[in-house]
Scaffold this active site. Structure first.
Site, PDB file in Angstrom:
ATOM      1  N   CYS A 187       0.336 -10.427  -7.931  1.00 62.56           N
ATOM      2  CA  CYS A 187       0.000 -10.245  -9.341  1.00 62.56           C
ATOM      3  C   CYS A 187       0.376  -8.856  -9.815  1.00 62.56           C
ATOM      4  O   CYS A 187      -0.075  -7.862  -9.232  1.00 62.56           O
ATOM      5  CB  CYS A 187      -1.491 -10.471  -9.560  1.00 62.56           C
ATOM      6  SG  CYS A 187      -2.028 -10.070 -11.230  1.00 62.56           S
ATOM      7  N   ILE A 188       1.160  -8.780 -10.880  1.00 58.37           N
ATOM      8  CA  ILE A 188       1.678  -7.480 -11.318  1.00 58.37           C
ATOM      9  C   ILE A 188       0.581  -6.515 -11.742  1.00 58.37           C
ATOM     10  O   ILE A 188       0.619  -5.338 -11.380  1.00 58.37           O
ATOM     11  CB  ILE A 188       2.753  -7.653 -12.418  1.00 58.37           C
ATOM     12  CG1 ILE A 188       3.412  -6.307 -12.739  1.00 58.37           C
ATOM     13  CG2 ILE A 188       2.168  -8.299 -13.679  1.00 58.37           C
ATOM     14  CD1 ILE A 188       4.669  -6.417 -13.569  1.00 58.37           C
TER      15      ILE A 188
END
Lengths: 89, 119, 130
Positions: free
Chosen positions: C78-79
């Site tokens: 997840c960025i």
């Protein structure tokens, strides 16, 4: 039907929180440190225990008769038997 | 199969860990794609206490973001009566309106949704 | 059946990644489809290729990498979680003017939409928490 996974020992709230919510036809799987909950749920035939976690912790010969030991393939199999998975951590 | 798709379960208190804040990020994303509901379970209910002032801890007060859930189409935020009582909380202590259910009804709620996402 | 897995724990500190890896292997061995493995919270640290664990311990990054290559898996970090914690690919390193990138192939970095897509697309979502 739900598979409930518990990964904490009985000193933690995870097991009691799960038991308070589990339905009679649900299943439970003790994984990781959750295998230490063995004796708290010893008479409950809904409960399964992940064998590698049991063995890693030296508890392999303490499995109560009513509980079912499963390996990771069995863990996958339990997931296919139920509708969804709920985790208690 | 129900058309109610995703149930997000928030079970941790705020500020002491990031699980609640990042859990809410997931809820907001979920609401863009699916029918969602939220269950503030156990210590998760602490996330909704009103008037959190976090300048001294440098953690983020994201409780106000729960107020936007309605705009995002999240139909209901549930909490459990026994969880409130055990923590000496009442609904007036909370930052948003909630739908209070009995602990005995949580199993039924879990069954109503296709997939559970736990935080 | 189609599975999706979410990993919340960082490597080694707890058993989350170990358990998820073993479960992922079993899903594939049993002939099921593994749609995506999504790494969230501290789980993003599993994508760091600069981990150097002791020789007699499992190489978690290496194991995930090899499993993904062998089975063409979609390993997504997840960025938002990753940026916060310092797990970045070259594009983000340049964007944020950081001195290095550490996300190893074939892990990719993407948004929470990938978690939601996995939850909606899979028959079963299994989360390995802290």
């Amino acid at each position: 039907m739900i598979l409930h996974t518990v990964n904490k020992p009985p000193t933690h709230a995870a097991l009691s929180d799960c038991l308070a919510v589990m339905a009679s036809d649900d299943l439970m799987l003790l994984i990781e440190d959750g295998v230490y909950c063995l004796h708290e749920v010893s008479g409950d035939s809904r409960v399964h225990v992940l064998t590698p976690d049991l063995e890693a912790r030296g508890l392999w010969d303490r499995l109560p008769a009513e509980l079912t030991a499963v390996d990771y393939a069995g863990f996958v199999g339990l997931c296919t038997r139920v509708d969804k998975i709920k985790t208690w951590a | 199969m129900s058309d109610r798709q995703l149930l997000f379960v928030q079970s941790r208190a705020p500020h002491g860990s990031l699980f609640g804040q990042e859990g809410l990020d997931a809820i907001l994303m979920g609401s863009a794609f699916a029918t969602c509901a939220v269950l503030m379970h156990g210590d998760g209910i602490y996330q909704l206490i009103r008037d959190q002032r976090s300048s001294g801890t440098s953690t983020r007060d994201y409780s106000v973001s729960y107020g936007a859930l309605g705009d995002y189409g999240v139909e209901t935020v549930f909490c459990v009566q026994e969880d409130l009582t055990e923590r000496r909380l009442v609904v007036d202590d909370l930052v948003i309106p909630v739908s209070v259910i009995d602990r005995a009804d949580v199993a039924s709620l879990l069954n109503d949704y296709n997939t559970i996402l736990d935080f | 059946m189609r599975f999706a897995i979410t990993v919340h724990g960082g490597p080694y500190t707890n058993q989350s990644s170990h358990s998820a890896l073993n479960f992922a292997k079993a899903v594939l061995h049993e002939g099921h489809d593994l749609y995506r493995v999504f790494f969230y919270h501290d789980g993003v640290f599993n994508g760091s290729e600069i981990m150097a664990p002791p020789q007699d311990e499992i190489d978690l990054y290496g194991e995930w990498r090899q499993l993904a290559l062998d089975h063409e898996l979609d390993l997504v970090v997840c960025i938002a979680s990753a940026l916060r914690r310092g797990v970045i690919n070259p594009t983000e390193a340049e964007r944020y003017e950081k001195s290095a990138a550490n996300l190893g192939k074939p892990f990719t970095i993407s948004g929470l939409g990938q978690l939601i897509d996995a939850a909606l697309s899979a028959d079963r979502l299994v989360t390995f928490r802290v």
